[in-house]
Write a protein that holds these residues in place. Structure first.
Motif, PDB file in Angstrom:
ATOM      1  N   LEU A  54       0.807  -1.217   0.000  1.00 22.73           N
ATOM      2  CA  LEU A  54       0.000   0.000   0.000  1.00 22.73           C
ATOM      3  C   LEU A  54       0.839   1.265   0.000  1.00 22.73           C
ATOM      4  N   LEU A  55       2.021   1.205   0.603  1.00 20.75           N
ATOM      5  CA  LEU A  55       2.859   2.387   0.755  1.00 20.75           C
ATOM      6  C   LEU A  55       4.297   2.057   0.417  1.00 20.75           C
ATOM      7  N   VAL A  56       4.973   3.006  -0.200  1.00 21.92           N
ATOM      8  CA  VAL A  56       6.410   2.885  -0.457  1.00 21.92           C
ATOM      9  C   VAL A  56       7.090   4.126   0.091  1.00 21.92           C
ATOM     10  N   ARG A  57       8.337   3.953   0.539  1.00 26.54           N
ATOM     11  CA  ARG A  57       9.069   5.088   1.090  1.00 26.54           C
ATOM     12  C   ARG A  57       9.690   5.895  -0.042  1.00 26.54           C
ATOM     13  N   PRO A  66       0.094   2.996  -6.646  1.00 24.37           N
ATOM     14  CA  PRO A  66      -1.074   3.213  -7.525  1.00 24.37           C
ATOM     15  C   PRO A  66      -2.280   2.377  -7.128  1.00 24.37           C
ATOM     16  N   ALA A  67      -2.046   1.132  -6.720  1.00 27.36           N
ATOM     17  CA  ALA A  67      -3.171   0.260  -6.347  1.00 27.36           C
ATOM     18  C   ALA A  67      -3.891   0.762  -5.105  1.00 27.36           C
ATOM     19  N   ALA A  68      -3.174   1.498  -4.254  1.00 27.20           N
ATOM     20  CA  ALA A  68      -3.753   1.923  -2.980  1.00 27.20           C
ATOM     21  C   ALA A  68      -4.517   3.237  -3.084  1.00 27.20           C
TER      22      ALA A  68
END
Length: 294
Positions: A54-57, A66-68
């Motif tokens: 869901l999250l990237v740093r 994008p999916a989140a």
């Protein structure tokens, strides 16, 4: 049927929404009164449940994948709906129909018609709250609102109530007779609403005088501008429904011409992604019955 195996915990959803909005786990932790570690664990649990990253740093911030992105929008709407439901429950207003209204339209168009609604539906308590600008309907526990402008309230359904028409009016003593030409308006003191500073320019363009941006005394509400016109401060461009009684009894007179369509209309709006409660359906059907046939 809901399956808890495929549904993240509420703590995970709250953490995801806060991090998506604030950008860091530490900021989300401060807002939710948790530790940064608790936020990280809640996010990991949500990702594991959904089977998605869901999250990237991104440097020092956390960014939605994008999916989140669409998922977080849906989460936010669901949380707003829960907030509104909790507000109604705490206030004991589960059966109350809450409408946000614009002051002038609510007083002069809606209020005279509401006794008919109460006579048909005495079982529905009704609360009216004044709002001047769009807001989040679900988050504030409001069933519907009156909107001026275009059919552009985000995430809302729209029912057209009335196209607005405006008319330049003034006190009888302000002009000995109606102006001879539309351009003579520019030689007189004008009154203007601060939220609609283009109205005079649009009115003049409708009279064949484009490109005008006249100076005017500013007011923040129609009611005070209307009183300013009655007391001789200048010529006000006012909705015709608002000044009908003043024109009928002679408190105001037309300065020039007939009513012309303004740049907006009045709409009843309600949340698009929330099933309307029976109270709102009853009100919507009633008010739709007052409107001219399309």
């Amino acid at each position: 049927m809901y399956s808890r195996r495929n549904f993240p915990s509420l703590s995970g959803l709250l953490a995801l929404e806060a991090v998506a909005r604030l950008g860091t786990a530490s900021a989300a932790a401060a807002e939710l009164n948790l530790t940064a570690g608790a936020i990280s664990r809640a996010l990991q649990e949500a990702e594991a449940t959904l089977g998605q990253t869901l999250l990237v740093r991104d440097r020092q911030r956390l960014r939605l994948t994008p999916a989140a992105r669409d998922y977080v929008l849906q989460v936010r709407r669901a949380l707003d709906g829960l907030t509104g439901a909790a507000h109604r429950l705490r206030s004991g207003a589960g059966d109350v129909l809450t409408l946000a209204i614009l002051p002038a339209f609510g007083m002069h168009w809606l209020a005279p018609r509401l006794p008919a609604f109460r006579a048909i539906h005495p079982e529905i308590p009704l609360n009216l709250a004044t709002r001047l600008r769009p807001f989040d309907l679900a988050a504030e526990g409001v069933d519907a609102a009156i909107h001026y402008g275009r059919a552009d309230w985000p995430n809302a359904e729209h029912l057209l109530l009335m196209q607005e028409e405006v008319l330049p009016v003034c006190a009888p003593a302000f002009l000995r007779a109606p102006l001879a030409r539309a351009e003579d308006i520019l030689t007189r003191p004008l009154l203007m609403i601060e939220s609609r500073t283009g109205d005079w320019g649009r009115w003049l363009a409708a009279q064949g005088l484009p490109g005008q941006r006249p100076q005017a005394m500013m007011f923040d509400q129609f009611a005070t501008m209307q009183q300013g016109a009655i007391h001789g401060l200048g010529i006000a461009l006012l909705p015709s429904f608002l000044v009908a009684e003043d024109l009928a009894v002679g408190r105001l007179v037309p300065a020039w011409g007939k009513p012309v369509p303004s740049n907006g209309a009045y709409w009843l709006v309600w949340p698009k992604d929330v099933a309307p409660r029976p109270q709102l359906l009853a009100f919507r059907d009633w008010i739709a019955g007052l409107l001219p046939a399309a």
